[in-house]
Design an enzyme around this catalytic site. Structure first.
Site, PDB file in Angstrom:
ATOM      1  N   GLN A   1      28.833   1.510   0.785  1.00 40.77           N
ATOM      2  CA  GLN A   1      27.381   1.491   0.908  1.00 40.77           C
ATOM      3  C   GLN A   1      26.854   0.063   1.019  1.00 40.77           C
ATOM      4  O   GLN A   1      25.670  -0.145   1.205  1.00 40.77           O
ATOM      5  CB  GLN A   1      26.747   2.151  -0.325  1.00 40.77           C
ATOM      6  CG  GLN A   1      27.117   3.610  -0.498  1.00 40.77           C
ATOM      7  CD  GLN A   1      26.615   4.210  -1.801  1.00 40.77           C
ATOM      8  OE1 GLN A   1      27.356   4.868  -2.502  1.00 40.77           O
ATOM      9  NE2 GLN A   1      25.349   3.994  -2.149  1.00 40.77           N
TER      10      GLN A   1
ATOM     11  N   ARG B   1      22.695   8.269  -7.521  1.00 36.90           N
ATOM     12  CA  ARG B   1      21.373   8.617  -6.978  1.00 36.90           C
ATOM     13  C   ARG B   1      20.278   8.158  -7.931  1.00 36.90           C
ATOM     14  O   ARG B   1      19.412   8.924  -8.341  1.00 36.90           O
ATOM     15  CB  ARG B   1      21.272  10.119  -6.725  1.00 36.90           C
ATOM     16  CG  ARG B   1      20.219  10.425  -5.652  1.00 36.90           C
ATOM     17  CD  ARG B   1      20.265  11.814  -5.133  1.00 36.90           C
ATOM     18  NE  ARG B   1      19.297  11.919  -4.038  1.00 36.90           N
ATOM     19  CZ  ARG B   1      19.205  12.956  -3.233  1.00 36.90           C
ATOM     20  NH1 ARG B   1      20.007  13.978  -3.377  1.00 36.90           N
ATOM     21  NH2 ARG B   1      18.313  12.986  -2.277  1.00 36.90           N
ATOM     22  N   CYS B   2      20.338   6.884  -8.266  1.00 40.38           N
ATOM     23  CA  CYS B   2      19.550   6.414  -9.393  1.00 40.38           C
ATOM     24  C   CYS B   2      19.452   4.903  -9.318  1.00 40.38           C
ATOM     25  O   CYS B   2      20.370   4.237  -8.892  1.00 40.38           O
ATOM     26  CB  CYS B   2      20.283   6.839 -10.656  1.00 40.38           C
ATOM     27  SG  CYS B   2      19.989   5.860 -12.115  1.00 40.38           S
TER      28      CYS B   2
ATOM     29  N   GLU C   1      15.605   9.020  -4.875  1.00 39.85           N
ATOM     30  CA  GLU C   1      16.205   9.385  -6.143  1.00 39.85           C
ATOM     31  C   GLU C   1      15.223   9.997  -7.133  1.00 39.85           C
ATOM     32  O   GLU C   1      15.634  10.435  -8.205  1.00 39.85           O
ATOM     33  CB  GLU C   1      16.847   8.141  -6.748  1.00 39.85           C
ATOM     34  CG  GLU C   1      17.846   7.547  -5.785  1.00 39.85           C
ATOM     35  CD  GLU C   1      18.184   6.104  -6.073  1.00 39.85           C
ATOM     36  OE1 GLU C   1      19.202   5.657  -5.567  1.00 39.85           O
ATOM     37  OE2 GLU C   1      17.445   5.442  -6.789  1.00 39.85           O
TER      38      GLU C   1
END
Lengths: 793, 290
Positions: free
Chosen positions: A221, A368-369, A738
């Site tokens: 990523q 996801r945070c 998120e």
């Protein structure tokens, strides 16, 4: 005449995702789709034990398998000073175990062979002798006085503690608690979960001896961070490293860290002088790569009788596994846990945090945070729920009393962040209306008389998305900003590159929409490219909902630079002074003579064929964007559930989400993000967790045991929106990827706790499995989800 | 997936298939592959020879027999049963379970008989067959034999099939009266194994239960035939007392382990709850009692 923005795919257009065209045709290009001439295949042998000394490793059997080209052990890595690598949190992590294994699934050896079957056969032929050591599976056990030392490799490491960290005003908070009418206390565990992208991790390392250039195709990523890390670890000059992150099958934070498999494939390629492919299997991904959460909370809220919160105390014990390799801004040891209570007017607060090593996989990624924000908001909303109950006050009313008001911005949060915008109460009202809150109490009462248990749970929160600014946010000293580079071709078509890296978010679609908004070039005329460090401008990648707040802002800013140059060209073409040239979407015109104009495409052509004297030809530029603040989206999630009193099974009857993420670039994609996030929130509340038995065996190493919800279980979601533009973002957007994962879980848990309120139960640790709910219902006791510790028989 | 090396054959007749199985000590029959292939992927199973029976004709039918029994061929997929419009009237227990087997993907390929042969104590079909008193027909070098389901399983993941025998069909006997029944399964998610599952098969004459079977899934080291529970409801209409006795007897017959799906006590409680729920569906109404 100005163009119709929606028609050209600008802001607010629910444009279909351009990347889906290739994905739904099976034409995506993932790491495993890439085949290089002469490529070898790597397989990793993993430890079956959680904690054991390695007595011996016999690899002769592997070498004897026909087609095996290389076998690597920790000893061989150590000889090249590569047995250990630095983590993103200033710790070290074993690449291949040398002295002992510290978690089940740890990399012990690897085999490189002509095909993956042979590589796997080779791994099976390796004989490792282990001397088992006592495993440590939770922080309480880790901090016991007589606990075995996990990190005996580290000089000056006398126990299993990684850090003590604190933030906030201790004395002020103590004073607030001394003045409180009521103090509410609650303890809970946010269990370990795993981002579990459908595509596991993998890489193809291709070292070319003739050019000394290393090309690595990698599931990452953050390709530029990886390039820097590889350069430092492998001592290869940065310009001789090219990281290419092709299509990614999801990331969710799992693909931010550097994993041993990447490092080994690189070394293997250097040693064999052939491309080496490593594709992790699903179990390998679940048991060894970056997990999320695993934090224990002790929380206290000090209140007046009228419901006003006076102060908050939080203590967290976090379980980081065997190596501290959290992927987060380095100076914050427990991420942005201190973003808790940002949406409430809380005068003072104090947070202490302790991090420990255990015999579990390392990682602590921002699943996801935005760096532990998920835990922060879950704890906050569970504390709020318990505090309202302890006060005997209605859940909605308690929030209304304490939410920051619209005219209070900018507002300093109790831990020092600065929130800047929002309409919190409006969001709450929309949510309450949609769920039918006014009539619910009566409905609940009547249902209970008939033996049915109904509950409503509310979760309201604002979270900090989009790190940096670079003053405060860096990873290993690398400042957190981002970039975009835009080239307009002479026919008015364009290519845009950014330092972010899409992995399902739809950057190829939405970035083009920002350019369309700024320049009036139809989105279909703009191609977006990311992920290749030889072509993309430097950036920190995509995680923590930072793409739109940071890279997206850079896209707007580079478009404005282009427009500024195009304006000069337009003035030249229109034979007017620049000051007299006006802009409307897609064209410049002469003030007072609107029909005298040139389109942006005509300006592009002129940039390559007819520039004014003294101007550089061409129409391209780049922008590096360092945001002045984080963005602060707000969300109100409300769930209505029914609990089956006989089995403890609970169903979601209605779920309402009200999201304010500022200006929505592509509403369809935003809604998809929210639904995906709510699905993950439901998963964590209901079923999804990785736990360990007393021997440190990972329970959740495959999709039979690690449960991802399917369309069959996932409830429907009703979405609503409020738009409060971000005051500092160029197009007013805030992060959204998120919010639902972060704010959603507490809504479900609070709803189940509401349904169980008559029993006096205050907490059930997630996931709220039927047996836990049933246990709470029948005993009236809280239910802990802490992994069990081995006791002497 | 990267299994160990194996040989693959796909014969087109039963005799060929049996001969192939006999030719190799370490051979396995491949029907739907929904349990075998994952085990090969993990290398928990590494058969030297796979004998794929999908090309063998006449194994894909399920139908009512002239004698009132029911036959399910070795290539009948779970989805065939799930989608059948006539199964329910003959075999309500099987029909109730069909949509609860694994997930839609597995149901499309996996087979009823293959699931029985896998002999997983968490297999749902085995409980149904136990409740129904069914049998398995095995085809070997010396012809066919019929094995009652209670004798079929030798232990977890083990059956009494010889290495050169193929289970070609499952047979459910005719009912004494009308057939009623159902299946309930507690699962954490679609596709999960049962935390606990209960199969009930009733044969009824009017409102009187003439014969009953209760099979339990996932609450012991093998599928459990709760005979005492079934006996508690035979011979009279289903009353509250009889139902409670059956529920308690079924809970007592189960011997679950505490694990990540729930504690042993919880699983016993679920068994009792499901027995009650299933039997309550067949209680005579007040009008019928009067």
């Amino acid at each position: 005449m100005a163009l119709d923005e929606v028609k050209i795919g600008g802001l607010g257009a629910s444009r279909r995702r351009v990347e889906d065209n290739r994905f739904i045709r099976g034409k995506g290009n993932y790491v495993d789709d890439i085949v290089l001439p002469g490529m070898l295949h790597m397989e990793i042998l993993r430890s079956p034990l959680a904690h054991a000394r390695i007595a011996s490793i016999d690899v002769s059997g592997a070498w004897a398998v026909p087609g095996v080209r290389l076998v690597l052990t920790g000893e061989m890595m150590a000889a090249r000073n590569l047995a250990w690598m630095p983590t993103l949190s200033y710790d070290t992590q074993a690449v291949l175990a040398t002295d002992k294994v510290r978690f089940q699934g740890q990399e012990v050896a690897c085999v490189i062979a002509d095909d993956p079957y042979i590589a796997k056969d080779g791994c099976e032929a390796i004989v490792v002798e282990y001397e088992p050591l006592p495993p440590i599976v939770n922080p309480q056990q880790a901090m016991a006085v007589d606990a075995p030392l996990i990190r005996d490799d580290k000089v000056n490491q006398a126990d299993n503690k990684i850090f003590d960290w604190e933030v906030g005003d201790k004395d002020g908070t103590d004073r607030a608690f001394a003045q409180a009418d009521v103090v509410s206390e609650i303890e809970m565990h946010y269990p370990r979960s795993h981002p579990s992208p459908i595509e596991a991790c993998g890489s193809i390392a291709d070292f070319d001896r003739s050019t000394s250039k290393l090309t690595v195709y990698m599931t990452t990523q953050a390709p530029h961070i990886i390039r820097a890390a590889v350069s430092l670890v492998a001592e290869i000059p940065e310009h001789m490293i090219r990281i290419i992150s092709p299509d990614l099958g999801g990331g969710f934070g799992n693909k931010v860290p550097v994993y041993p498999g990447y490092v080994m494939s690189i070394l293997a390629s250097i040693l064999t002088e052939r491309p080496v492919k490593w594709i992790e299997d699903k179990s390998g991904n679940l048991i060894s790569t970056g997990f999320g959460r695993d934090v224990y909370l002790k929380g206290q809220v000090a209140m007046r009788n009228d419901g006003k919160i006076l102060g908050v105390r939080m203590h967290t014990d976090s379980d980081h596994g065997a190596f501290f390799s959290d992927a987060q801004p380095s100076k914050f040891k427990i991420g942005l846990m201190h973003s808790a209570f940002a949406c409430y007017d809380v005068p003072t607060a104090h947070l202490t945090a302790t991090g420990v090593y255990t015999n579990k996989a390392p990682g602590g990624v921002a699943y996801r945070c935005s760096f532990r924000v998920t835990e922060a908001m879950f704890f906050q909303e569970r504390m709020i729920c318990a505090a309202a109950d302890d006060l005997g006050m209605d859940q909605a009313e308690f929030r209304r009393v304490n939410l920051v008001r619209d005219d209070d911005f900018p507002k300093r949060t109790p831990f020092g962040f600065l929130t800047d915008s929002g309409q919190y109460e409006k969001c709450l009202d929309i949510g309450l209306e949609a769920i039918g809150y006014a009539d619910f109490k009566q409905e609940q009462e009547e249902a209970r008389k008939r033996g049915r248990l109904l509950g409503i749970g509310i979760s309201t929160m604002t979270e900090p998305l989009g790190a940096g600014n670079s003053r405060e946010y860096d990873i290993l000293g690398i400042k957190m900003f981002d970039s975009a580079e835009l080239r307009i071709h002479m026919t008015g078509k364009a290519i845009l590159r950014t330092g972010a890296k899409t992995q399902g978010q739809g950057h190829e679609t939405t970035w083009a929409q920002i350019v369309a908004h700024e320049l009036g070039i139809p989105a279909d005329d703009i191609v977006v490219e990311e992920g290749d460090t030889d072509t993309a401008p430097f950036g920190m990648g995509t995680y923590a909902s930072r793409s739109t707040p940071v890279a997206g802002a850079a896209v707007a800013m580079v478009s404005r630079k282009i427009r500024a140059k195009a304006r000069k060209i337009a003035a030249h073409l229109l034979e007017a002074s620049e000051e007299d040239v006006e802009w409307e979407l897609g064209r410049f015109y002469v003030r007072g003579a609107q029909d005298r104009g040139v389109s942006i495409q005509e300006c592009a052509m002129a940039a390559y064929s007819n520039v004014p004297d003294g101007m550089e030809p061409g129409l391209e530029n780049n922008a590096y964007y360092d945001p002045p603040n984080l963005t602060w989206p707000f969300a109100c999630y409300i769930a209505k559930v029914e609990v089956d009193p006989e089995t403890g099974v609970w169903d979601v009857l209605h779920m309402v989400a009200v999201d304010d993420c500022g200006v929505r670039i592509n509403p369809m994609i935003v809604e998809g993000q929210i639904m995906g996030g709510l699905t993950e929130a439901y998963a964590m509340a209901n079923m999804q967790f990785i736990t360990f038995d007393e021997d440190g065996n990972c329970i959740g190493s495959n999709y039979m045991d690690y449960l991802l919800p399917t369309a069959w279980e996932t409830p429907g979601f009703e979405l609503h929106e409020v738009v409060t533009p971000c005051p500092h973002h160029p197009i007013g957007a805030k992060g959204i990827g998120e919010c639902a994962t972060v704010g959603g879980p507490a809504a479900f848990v609070n709803a189940v706790m509401d349904a169980l309120k008559h029993t006096g139960v205050r907490n059930i640790d997630m996931p709220l499995l039927p047996d836990r709910v049933h246990d709470a219902l029948t005993t009236g006791n809280d239910v802990s989800g802490m992994p069990p510790v081995k006791t002497e028989a | 997936m990267f299994p160990s090396r194996f040989r693959y054959e796909a014969p087109s007749s039963l005799s060929e298939a049996v001969a192939l199985l006999a030719s190799h000590d370490d051979s396995k029959v491949l029907a739907g592959g929904q349990s075998l292939i994952p085990m090969m992927k993990l290398r928990f199973a590494s058969p030297a020879l796979l004998v794929d029976i999908n090309n063998i004709p006449d194994l894909d039918q399920h139908d009512a027999q002239p004698d009132g029994g029911y036959r399910i061929g070795a290539l009948v997929r779970h989805a065939d049963l799930e989608k059948s419009t006539t199964l329910g009237e003959h075999q309500p227990t099987i029909a109730a379970a069909a949509s609860l087997i694994a997930d839609p993907i597995v149901r499309t390929r996996g087979t009823f008989v293959g699931s029985l042969c896998h002999a997983d104590p968490q297999g749902d079909w085995a409980s149904c067959m136990v409740a129904l008193g069914g049998s398995i027909v095995a085809h070997g070098p010396n012809g066919r034999r019929t094995i009652p389901v209670d004798d079929f399983v030798a232990g977890p993941f083990q059956t009494v099939l010889a290495s050169d025998e193929i289970a070609v069909e499952a047979v459910i006997p005719a009912a004494n009266g009308s057939r009623k029944g159902g299946y309930l399964k507690l699962e954490r998610r679609v596709g999960d194994f049962a935390t606990a599952g209960v199969a009930v098969a009733l044969e009824m004459s009017g409102s009187t239960v003439t014969n009953a079977g209760i099979g339990l899934t996932g609450v012991g080291s093998s599928t459990i035939n709760a005979r005492e529970a079934a006996a508690a409801i035979v011979g009279s209409p289903l009353g509250d007392d009889a139902i409670n006795s059956a529920a308690e007897a079924a809970a007592a017959a189960s011997s679950p382990r505490s694990d990540h799906r729930g504690s042993a006590d919880y699983k016993r409680h679920v068994v009792a709850t499901f027995v009650r729920r299933l039997l309550a569906q067949h209680q005579p109404t007040e009008a019928e009692v009067a």
